[in-house]
Each structure stands twice: as structure tokens, then as C-alpha cells.
Scaffold this active site. Structure first.
Site, PDB file in Angstrom:
ATOM      1  CD1 TRP A 117      81.503  -2.242 -44.871  1.00  0.00           C
ATOM      2  CD2 TRP A 117      79.989  -0.605 -44.751  1.00  0.00           C
ATOM      3  NE1 TRP A 117      81.697  -1.415 -45.942  1.00  0.00           N
ATOM      4  CE2 TRP A 117      80.776  -0.407 -45.895  1.00  0.00           C
ATOM      5  CE3 TRP A 117      78.961   0.296 -44.480  1.00  0.00           C
ATOM      6  CZ2 TRP A 117      80.596   0.672 -46.768  1.00  0.00           C
ATOM      7  CZ3 TRP A 117      78.761   1.376 -45.345  1.00  0.00           C
ATOM      8  CH2 TRP A 117      79.573   1.559 -46.468  1.00  0.00           C
TER       9      TRP A 117
ATOM     10  CG  ASP B 230      63.494  -6.233 -50.729  1.00  0.00           C
ATOM     11  OD1 ASP B 230      64.158  -5.179 -50.615  1.00  0.00           O
ATOM     12  OD2 ASP B 230      62.982  -6.598 -51.800  1.00  0.00           O
TER      13      ASP B 230
ATOM     14  CG  ASP C  60      78.651  -1.375 -48.932  1.00  0.00           C
ATOM     15  OD1 ASP C  60      78.847  -0.584 -49.872  1.00  0.00           O
ATOM     16  OD2 ASP C  60      79.422  -2.329 -48.679  1.00  0.00           O
TER      17      ASP C  60
ATOM     18  CE  LYS D 145      77.845  -0.629 -52.780  1.00  0.00           C
ATOM     19  NZ  LYS D 145      79.173  -1.247 -52.689  1.00  0.00           N
TER      20      LYS D 145
HETATM   21  C1  LIG Z   1      78.357  -4.849 -51.302  1.00  0.00           C
HETATM   22  S1  LIG Z   1      77.305  -5.873 -50.380  1.00  0.00           S
HETATM   23  C2  LIG Z   1      77.488  -5.263 -48.751  1.00  0.00           C
HETATM   24  C3  LIG Z   1      78.786  -5.664 -48.079  1.00  0.00           C
HETATM   25  C4  LIG Z   1      78.783  -5.306 -46.612  1.00  0.00           C
HETATM   26  N1  LIG Z   1      78.825  -3.858 -46.401  1.00  0.00           N
HETATM   27  C5  LIG Z   1      79.958  -5.910 -45.882  1.00  0.00           C
HETATM   28  O1  LIG Z   1      80.884  -5.184 -45.490  1.00  0.00           O
HETATM   29  O2  LIG Z   1      79.967  -7.121 -45.697  1.00  0.00           O
HETATM   30  C6  LIG Z   1      75.731  -5.266 -50.835  1.00  0.00           C
HETATM   31  C7  LIG Z   1      74.576  -5.942 -50.111  1.00  0.00           C
HETATM   32  O3  LIG Z   1      73.369  -5.237 -50.392  1.00  0.00           O
HETATM   33  C8  LIG Z   1      72.328  -6.176 -50.265  1.00  0.00           C
HETATM   34  N2  LIG Z   1      71.097  -5.656 -50.836  1.00  0.00           N
HETATM   35  C9  LIG Z   1      70.857  -5.271 -52.114  1.00  0.00           C
HETATM   36  N3  LIG Z   1      69.578  -4.903 -52.272  1.00  0.00           N
HETATM   37  C10 LIG Z   1      68.990  -5.023 -51.046  1.00  0.00           C
HETATM   38  C11 LIG Z   1      67.666  -4.803 -50.559  1.00  0.00           C
HETATM   39  N4  LIG Z   1      66.700  -4.368 -51.370  1.00  0.00           N
HETATM   40  N5  LIG Z   1      67.411  -5.044 -49.265  1.00  0.00           N
HETATM   41  C12 LIG Z   1      68.382  -5.497 -48.453  1.00  0.00           C
HETATM   42  N6  LIG Z   1      69.663  -5.739 -48.849  1.00  0.00           N
HETATM   43  C13 LIG Z   1      69.948  -5.512 -50.140  1.00  0.00           C
HETATM   44  C14 LIG Z   1      72.874  -7.390 -50.981  1.00  0.00           C
HETATM   45  O4  LIG Z   1      72.177  -8.549 -50.605  1.00  0.00           O
HETATM   46  C15 LIG Z   1      74.335  -7.386 -50.531  1.00  0.00           C
HETATM   47  O5  LIG Z   1      74.552  -8.259 -49.455  1.00  0.00           O
END
Ligand SMILES: C[S@@+](CC[C@H](N)C(=O)[O-])C[C@H]1O[C@@H](n2cnc3c(N)ncnc32)[C@H](O)[C@@H]1O
Length: 228
Positions: free
Chosen positions: A81, A118, A142, A182
Site C-alpha cells: 500500500w 505497535d 490494513d 479493513k
Molecule cells: C495484511 S498486512 C498489511 C499489508 C500491507 N497493507 C501491504 O500492502 O503490504 C497487516 C499488517 O498489520 C500489522 N499489524 C497488526 N497488528 C498491528 C499493530 N498492533 N500495530 C502495528 N501493526 C500491526 C501486521 O504486522 C501486518 O504487517
């Protein structure tokens, strides 16, 4: 709706077998990757993830990004993205106008400031605001927690992320700004949806073609931010 750039793609089928000739779940994943036109096209166009086509399509539908827009991308790794957004907003390499955050490390992208942390920690909003250097035009999320296999728990976990992302968006968006996140099918929880409607002119849900049919994900798109 098929993204324009995917029109007419043909995929050659390749059978993937395990050593014993059985299709195991990991081999199913490899097979799916080999046959997925979005994976192939992402590779061809230099995107890090097939998800790049989801944000391309959401932009085609809702006109989210244009030159000079400031954007925060939450849950950005591996960076599909962010690559698209940096390109569409012409974010400069020296002074990026796109800020990406993920709990996982992410390789650098020209025109993108990356924060590895985080989002649910208390210092995340402050760090994001500092990195953005003021109000932004669009916040996208996302973010998705790893699934547990228990749909109700997964739903709660993702809704928790969406809710935090939404409140953060209300703190950092310019008037008229947009928020994309999302969510799981069934849409946004009624209470959160009501809050969104108070803060945005329009709130819609969309499932881009690149979002796998079998996946319960879809996106909530809120346009025209207004402070109540
Ligand atoms: C579906 S992937 C995103 C893909 C991204 N949009 C792309 O196009 O490459 C979801 C991401 O959310 C991140 N994520 C989940 N919980 C999170 C949090 N509490 N803080 C930061 N990132 C988080 C995960 O590490 C993961 O990399």
C-alpha cells in the site's frame, strides 16, 4: 469490479505436489500463489504484496490520493500500500509526506517514513503525529492481527484495531479528509459506524477484486471528515 490494470490477465496453471503427492495446506498456499493473477502482476509491477491492488482499486473507486496529499498508512508491512500511495501522491524522497507504521520491520521505500512499533501502544499516536508533522489528508489501515481460528475472537481483535485507528484518524485528519480501514464482513460494528457517520459526510463498505472471495475482509471507506 476488476482493477483496470488486471484486465485480460491469463494464468498458466501449475500443479504443486507434496513429496507424497498429496496437497497439504502449505502446498495449497504455494499453488494459490502460483496461480493468483494479482500475485503475478504484483511481481511484474514491482509491488511487495498483492494487496497493492486493493488500494489501487479503492483509489479508483473513491479518489483518495493525488499529488501532495499527506497520508498515514497503518499496518503497512511489507509495504504494498505504501508503494502505491507514495507513487500516487508523488511523495518526495527527501521529505516524505507518507508515514507508514507496522509492528514488523519493513524495508525502506522512497517517499515513505517508516515507524516500527505497535500501534496499540500509548506512544504510537504521538510518534505518528510527529512523523507526519501536522494534520493529514488520509489515514488508511490494513492492520490485521494474526487469526486465531475462532471467528468471533478474530472479529473482536480486528474491530479493536479499527476502533483505535478511527479515533486516531479523528485526531490527525484535516477537514474533508478520508479514513479507510479493513474490517470483517458484516461490516463495521453498529456503534462504531454511528460514530463514523457523525464524523464523516459519507461512510461506505467495499470489497476490492484483489480481496480473496473466501476472505471475510472488506473495507470501510469514510469520506469528508468533519469535526462534530
Ligand atoms: C495484511 S498486512 C498489511 C499489508 C500491507 N497493507 C501491504 O500492502 O503490504 C497487516 C499488517 O498489520 C500489522 N499489524 C497488526 N497488528 C498491528 C499493530 N498492533 N500495530 C502495528 N501493526 C500491526 C501486521 O504486522 C501486518 O504487517
Amino acid at each position: 469490479m476488476q482493477p483496470k490494470l488486471m484486465t485480460g490477465l491469463r494464468v498458466k496453471r501449475t500443479r504443486v505436489k507434496t513429496a507424497k503427492g498429496r496437497i497439504a495446506s502449505s502446498t495449497r498456499w504455494i499453488s494459490r500463489q502460483l496461480h493468483d493473477p494479482f500475485v503475478l502482476e504484483a511481481k511484474k509491477q514491482g509491488y511487495r504484496a498483492r494487496s497493492a491492488f486493493k488500494i489501487i482499486e479503492l483509489d479508483e473507486m473513491f479518489h483518495l490520493f493525488s499529488r501532495g496529499k499527506k497520508v498515514v498508512d497503518l499496518g503497512a508491512a511489507p509495504g504494498g500500500w505504501s508503494q502505491v500511495i507514495a507513487k500516487l501522491t508523488c511523495s518526495p524522497k527527501e521529505n516524505p509526506t507518507v508515514v507508514a507504521l507496522d509492528i514488523l520491520p519493513m524495508k525502506p521505500i522512497d517517499g515513505v517514513k517508516v515507524l516500527t512499533m505497535d500501534f496499540m501502544t500509548s506512544e504510537a499516536p504521538k510518534r505518528l503525529k510527529e512523523a507526519a508533522g501536522g494534520a493529514v489528508d488520509v489515514v488508511v489501515s490494513d492492520m490485521a492481527a494474526n487469526t486465531t481460528g475462532t471467528p468471533s475472537l478474530d472479529h473482536l481483535r480486528i474491530m479493536n484495531l479499527v476502533e483505535e485507528a478511527f479515533w486516531f484518524a479523528t485526531e490527525i485528519l484535516k477537514d474533508g479528509g478520508a479514513f479507510v480501514a479493513k474490517v470483517f464482513q458484516g461490516g463495521t460494528e453498529a456503534k462504531l459506524l454511528a460514530e463514523m457517520k457523525k464524523h464523516f459526510k459519507t461512510v461506505k463498505h467495499a470489497k476490492p477484486a484483489a480481496s480473496r472471495k473466501e476472505s471475510p475482509e472488506e473495507y470501510v471507506v469514510a469520506l469528508g471528515f468533519k469535526r462534530p
